[in-house]
Design a protein around this motif. Structure first.
Motif, PDB file in Angstrom:
ATOM      1  N   ILE A  24    -110.066 -12.850 -11.952  1.00  0.00           N
ATOM      2  CA  ILE A  24    -108.734 -13.244 -12.453  1.00  0.00           C
ATOM      3  C   ILE A  24    -107.948 -11.877 -12.287  1.00  0.00           C
ATOM      4  CG2 ILE A  24    -109.343 -14.884 -13.973  1.00  0.00           C
ATOM      5  CD1 ILE A  24    -109.270 -12.875 -16.163  1.00  0.00           C
ATOM      6  N   LEU A  25    -106.664 -11.916 -12.194  1.00  0.00           N
ATOM      7  CA  LEU A  25    -105.931 -10.598 -12.242  1.00  0.00           C
ATOM      8  C   LEU A  25    -105.806 -10.149 -13.662  1.00  0.00           C
ATOM      9  CD1 LEU A  25    -104.202  -8.857 -10.690  1.00  0.00           C
ATOM     10  CD2 LEU A  25    -102.246 -10.409 -10.916  1.00  0.00           C
ATOM     11  N   SER A  26    -106.214  -9.020 -13.993  1.00  0.00           N
ATOM     12  CA  SER A  26    -106.106  -8.559 -15.290  1.00  0.00           C
ATOM     13  C   SER A  26    -105.610  -7.099 -15.439  1.00  0.00           C
ATOM     14  CB  SER A  26    -107.600  -8.641 -15.705  1.00  0.00           C
ATOM     15  OG  SER A  26    -108.483  -7.862 -15.056  1.00  0.00           O
ATOM     16  N   SER A  27    -105.589  -6.638 -16.641  1.00  0.00           N
ATOM     17  CA  SER A  27    -104.834  -5.553 -16.924  1.00  0.00           C
ATOM     18  C   SER A  27    -105.603  -4.583 -17.863  1.00  0.00           C
ATOM     19  CB  SER A  27    -103.519  -5.870 -17.640  1.00  0.00           C
ATOM     20  OG  SER A  27    -102.925  -4.556 -18.277  1.00  0.00           O
ATOM     21  N   LEU A  28    -105.764  -3.239 -17.587  1.00  0.00           N
ATOM     22  CA  LEU A  28    -106.293  -2.329 -18.453  1.00  0.00           C
ATOM     23  C   LEU A  28    -105.328  -1.644 -19.046  1.00  0.00           C
ATOM     24  CD1 LEU A  28    -108.945  -0.234 -16.304  1.00  0.00           C
ATOM     25  CD2 LEU A  28    -109.508  -1.561 -18.452  1.00  0.00           C
ATOM     26  N   ASN A  29    -105.465  -1.593 -20.343  1.00  0.00           N
ATOM     27  CA  ASN A  29    -104.246  -0.908 -21.360  1.00  0.00           C
ATOM     28  C   ASN A  29    -104.750   0.056 -22.267  1.00  0.00           C
ATOM     29  OD1 ASN A  29    -102.733  -3.665 -20.636  1.00  0.00           O
ATOM     30  ND2 ASN A  29    -104.440  -4.425 -21.528  1.00  0.00           N
ATOM     31  N   PHE A  30    -103.917   1.051 -22.263  1.00  0.00           N
ATOM     32  CA  PHE A  30    -104.289   2.296 -23.189  1.00  0.00           C
ATOM     33  C   PHE A  30    -103.465   2.592 -24.376  1.00  0.00           C
ATOM     34  CE2 PHE A  30    -105.461   2.900 -18.649  1.00  0.00           C
ATOM     35  CZ  PHE A  30    -106.816   2.813 -18.898  1.00  0.00           C
ATOM     36  N   LYS A  31    -103.759   2.259 -25.537  1.00  0.00           N
ATOM     37  CA  LYS A  31    -103.098   2.328 -26.778  1.00  0.00           C
ATOM     38  C   LYS A  31    -102.108   3.790 -26.398  1.00  0.00           C
ATOM     39  CE  LYS A  31    -102.282   1.776 -31.581  1.00  0.00           C
ATOM     40  NZ  LYS A  31    -102.887   0.912 -32.650  1.00  0.00           N
ATOM     41  N   GLY A  32    -100.970   3.747 -26.614  1.00  0.00           N
ATOM     42  CA  GLY A  32    -100.134   4.845 -26.853  1.00  0.00           C
ATOM     43  C   GLY A  32     -99.393   5.288 -25.194  1.00  0.00           C
ATOM     44  N   PHE A  33     -99.778   4.453 -24.506  1.00  0.00           N
ATOM     45  CA  PHE A  33     -99.433   4.370 -23.121  1.00  0.00           C
ATOM     46  C   PHE A  33     -98.733   3.207 -22.642  1.00  0.00           C
ATOM     47  CE2 PHE A  33    -102.528   7.537 -23.266  1.00  0.00           C
ATOM     48  CZ  PHE A  33    -101.967   8.522 -22.633  1.00  0.00           C
ATOM     49  N   ASP A  34     -97.109   3.063 -22.245  1.00  0.00           N
ATOM     50  CA  ASP A  34     -96.623   1.796 -22.057  1.00  0.00           C
ATOM     51  C   ASP A  34     -96.937   1.043 -20.654  1.00  0.00           C
ATOM     52  OD1 ASP A  34     -95.198   2.010 -24.478  1.00  0.00           O
ATOM     53  OD2 ASP A  34     -93.613   3.201 -23.358  1.00  0.00           O
TER      54      ASP A  34
END
Length: 173
Positions: free
Chosen positions: A71-81
């Motif tokens: 699946i197409l997914s996303s890595l997210n980092f708190k504090g970064f948009d």
């Protein structure tokens, strides 16, 4: 002969069970992350579901889990948009990048991600030409030469689409 086949089948059962329990492990090294920064892996779409979470230590993190299909997914980092988009599948995946420059991460270990990158390398030049042509048409109006170029780009797009699909028949991309 029949007993031999049964013994072979029983011998292969543990391998089949292991194949069904395959999971993903994402090992990341991302510059710019502060100690303890929350890292999340989410699906894309209207309902962004969280698949896995971790905390960064010395700019590194490990995420583990399981998906039913790539699946197409996303890595997210708190504090970064910004987000790092990639194709997730049940394999050992590494990511290297910078939390402030999330458009240029390097992912390895995912066949679907490699195909996704091949797709972008194939189609991005065509899309860029379409965008320039659209800008030109907006500025000067639609001319016969713009129409001809649009038709040529459309033909290239169809040809590249057909070639990509034929060469990636089992792809999730």
């Amino acid at each position: 002969m029949m007993i031999r086949k049964i013994l072979v089948a029983f011998a292969l059962l543990p391998l089949a069970a292991l194949a069904q329990n395959k999971q993903f492990t994402i090992t990341g090294t991302v510059a710019g992350l502060k100690e303890g920064t929350p890292v999340s892996l989410t699906t894309l779409g209207q309902n962004e579901d969280t698949i896995a979470t971790a905390r960064a230590h010395a700019g590194r993190f490990v995420l583990k889990g399981k998906v039913s299909e790539p699946i197409l997914s996303s890595l997210n980092f708190k504090g970064f948009d910004t987000k790092m988009l990639f194709f997730l599948e049940n394999s050992n995946i590494t990511v290297k990048g910078d939390a402030k420059e999330t458009t240029k991460p390097v992912f390895t270990g995912s066949t679907s991600q490699k195909e996704y990158e091949e797709m972008h390398a194939t189609f991005d030049p065509v899309f860029e030409r379409f965008a320039k042509l659209q800008k030109k048409a907006n500025e000067s109006g639609v001319t016969d030469s713009i129409k001809a170029e649009a038709m040529e780009l459309n033909a290239q797009f169809k040809q590249k689409t057909s070639a990509f699909v034929q060469s990636h028949t089992n792809s999730y991309v």
